[in-house]
Design a protein around this motif. Sequence first.
Motif, PDB file in Angstrom:
ATOM      1  N   ASN A  38       0.841  -1.194   0.000  1.00  0.00           N
ATOM      2  CA  ASN A  38       0.000   0.000   0.000  1.00  0.00           C
ATOM      3  C   ASN A  38       0.877   1.246   0.000  1.00  0.00           C
ATOM      4  OD1 ASN A  38      -2.246  -1.711   2.179  1.00  0.00           O
ATOM      5  ND2 ASN A  38      -2.614  -1.248   0.047  1.00  0.00           N
ATOM      6  N   GLY A  39       0.561   2.182  -0.906  1.00  0.00           N
ATOM      7  CA  GLY A  39       1.310   3.431  -0.943  1.00  0.00           C
ATOM      8  C   GLY A  39       2.519   3.413  -1.862  1.00  0.00           C
ATOM      9  N   SER A  43      -1.714   2.501  -8.102  1.00  0.00           N
ATOM     10  CA  SER A  43      -2.813   3.242  -8.735  1.00  0.00           C
ATOM     11  C   SER A  43      -2.264   4.361  -9.613  1.00  0.00           C
ATOM     12  CB  SER A  43      -3.755   3.806  -7.673  1.00  0.00           C
ATOM     13  OG  SER A  43      -4.350   2.766  -6.916  1.00  0.00           O
ATOM     14  N   GLN A  73      -9.993   2.636  -7.808  1.00  0.00           N
ATOM     15  CA  GLN A  73     -10.359   2.181  -6.465  1.00  0.00           C
ATOM     16  C   GLN A  73     -11.515   2.986  -5.903  1.00  0.00           C
ATOM     17  OE1 GLN A  73      -6.686   2.109  -4.061  1.00  0.00           O
ATOM     18  NE2 GLN A  73      -7.267   0.064  -3.501  1.00  0.00           N
ATOM     19  N   GLU A  74     -11.588   4.261  -6.222  1.00  0.00           N
ATOM     20  CA  GLU A  74     -12.628   5.131  -5.687  1.00  0.00           C
ATOM     21  C   GLU A  74     -13.606   5.517  -6.787  1.00  0.00           C
ATOM     22  OE1 GLU A  74     -12.775   5.595  -2.524  1.00  0.00           O
ATOM     23  OE2 GLU A  74     -10.826   4.664  -2.096  1.00  0.00           O
ATOM     24  N   SER A 442      -5.840   6.589   2.291  1.00  0.00           N
ATOM     25  CA  SER A 442      -6.293   5.619   1.298  1.00  0.00           C
ATOM     26  C   SER A 442      -7.112   4.531   1.995  1.00  0.00           C
ATOM     27  CB  SER A 442      -5.090   4.985   0.597  1.00  0.00           C
ATOM     28  OG  SER A 442      -4.363   4.170   1.507  1.00  0.00           O
ATOM     29  N   GLU A 445      -4.907   2.331   4.162  1.00  0.00           N
ATOM     30  CA  GLU A 445      -4.488   2.996   5.392  1.00  0.00           C
ATOM     31  C   GLU A 445      -5.630   3.027   6.403  1.00  0.00           C
ATOM     32  OE1 GLU A 445      -1.086   6.216   4.119  1.00  0.00           O
ATOM     33  OE2 GLU A 445      -3.156   6.615   3.463  1.00  0.00           O
ATOM     34  N   ASP A 470      -8.762  -3.714   0.452  1.00  0.00           N
ATOM     35  CA  ASP A 470      -7.712  -2.702   0.265  1.00  0.00           C
ATOM     36  C   ASP A 470      -6.383  -3.045   0.933  1.00  0.00           C
ATOM     37  OD1 ASP A 470      -9.426  -0.845  -1.166  1.00  0.00           O
ATOM     38  OD2 ASP A 470     -10.384  -0.454   0.742  1.00  0.00           O
TER      39      ASP A 470
END
Length: 637
Positions: A38-39, A43, A73-74, A442, A445, A470
């Motif tokens: 993640n991060g 994306s 994702q969103e 995110s 997170e 996620d």
Amino acid sequence: MALISLQDISLSFGGPPVLDRVCLQIEPGERVCLIGRNGEGKSTLMRLIAGEIEPDSGRILRQQNVRISRLAQEVPAATDGAIRDIVAAGLGELMALVAEHQRLMDEVARRPAGEAMERLAAVEHRMEVEGGWQAEQRIDTVLSRLQLDGGQPFADLSGGMKRRVMLARALVGAPDLLLLDEPTNHLDIDAIGWLEDFLLESPFSLLFVTHDRMLLRRLATRIVDLDRGRLTSWPGDWATYLRRREEMLAAEAQQQAKFDRKLAQEEIWIRQGIKARRTRNEGRVRELVEMRRARGERRARLGTVRMEMSEAEMSGKVVALLKHVSFHHEGRPIVGDLSTTILRGDRIGIIGPNGAGKTTLLRILLGELAPDGGSIRFGTGLHPIYFDQQRAQLDEDRTVFDNLGDGNDSVTVGGVKKHILGYLRDFLFTPDRARSPVRILSGGERNRLLLAKIFATPSNLLILDEPTNDLDVETLELLEELLLEYQGTLLLVSHDRTFLNNVVTSSLVFEGEGRVQEYAGGYDDWLLQRPQPQPAPGPPEKEKKQRPEGRTATARKLTFKEEKELAELPGQIESLEEEQERLYETLGDPSLYQGDPDRAATLRRRLAELEQVLPAAYARWQDLETLQEASLAARKK
């Protein structure tokens, strides 16, 4: 020729490069899985490939007229309208033609004659030429398979259903390259299975990010790893990737340790003073300066989440006793006549389609909802904590620090007092990120923050509603290990099939019309044990030819071998049923999965064999008995 080629692409947003001179090619027919913590920028890479942002440097070469669709994702904030219109927007230029056809159809339905009929005929001709009919069919198919009502307003949907609509829009355009960012989030198991089959049968290329390891194993033809701004490509399956990546990281660590030893020696040498500055040593000084620069530019790997959980004193042996529990909503049965006993230490998975009532059942088990019928008796000494899939326990406007500390600057975890910043660092939150408001985090997170929050609370009953959304794969596996070590009771709602297989020891499955059935084991075990769907009735058999009058069919007598087989079959069936029962009991023991997972897999395979052998044995027994009865009846005549 590659559909798309990235050549020495770099991109940063003021800090270390998100992408550092990366190269990537995607060929027609490839299904590439993009892996990374993640991060790391997965994306961002997808947005760059889709042409939504531009790189700081490097070149992106796209095949002429290549069509690229992306599922983000969103959900975009400005999206509005009916579901069908939003899905049709994925058709691109065909959308206007399909929309015009629909409008003219409505007009002709109101006024069957006139100019509208002529325009409709012209539009239908264009639909024939440009593939509009197939586009209409694709819209209908995708809406049907994702269980979407095309006429329903998008604004009325839940967050999960909105994401499902955006998935439909990405799928319907028949792209050459489809970019999917966590496509299984908020999809139920049936929809995930359909998505897998759809993607396997589709001709387009695929670049996808997922935490669903079963989806990854089934789809990926190549794995690309994004780590510290660099891309590495790993042909082959998931197991090969894990092995080779561990070998690469071990070699990297060894090389860095060797470099650091040499740098330390050179730093000692330079401090010797004048000797190091003589003309003949100027080359060595320049080399040291270069080594310092290289060490300063080295990017350490993002740390590993370190999870631990506060556990309360043991509860009573019985956690909950349900007798004939039922619950209805607006006249529809959600839970009907459920009787089960939840014991201390059980790890129960709750499986079912979206909207079946899984969260409702959790709220009943939490005591938040009273059942319409039946009774629930809760055990003693229960200390439950709840992970809500909507993350309503997080205050969007407060900082990460305040959400966890609630006015305090320390938490006690596992009997040890920790400063909140140190505890958050275990969940990969830097001090700067800990001071950020939750609304800018995110999805991954937010999940990590909620896990940190509930794990700091002592519990002996852990209720998790979709905790895996996620999360990256590495964090997911660490969460699995933590849950396997948890001494309390676990109730888990998840659509992650691998997660269910690895964690739970029994499952409650929603089978429709309020039926909730209990099965031993996880997702794969449920597939083996569930009732098999009955085949649809086939066409009626042709009538047999009439025999001439006066002639009767002669029944065949059993052979000696068949008589012996008939005599032995009941005992064999009884023995197989006893073995099946023993397997169910053994596979329902939690210690089996922790102590000997290989044996568990062997037993599951044997259970699958019995599921095939027993029906065949029953059918053979019936056939032989029927033949024997017919033979006896013929003799009596």
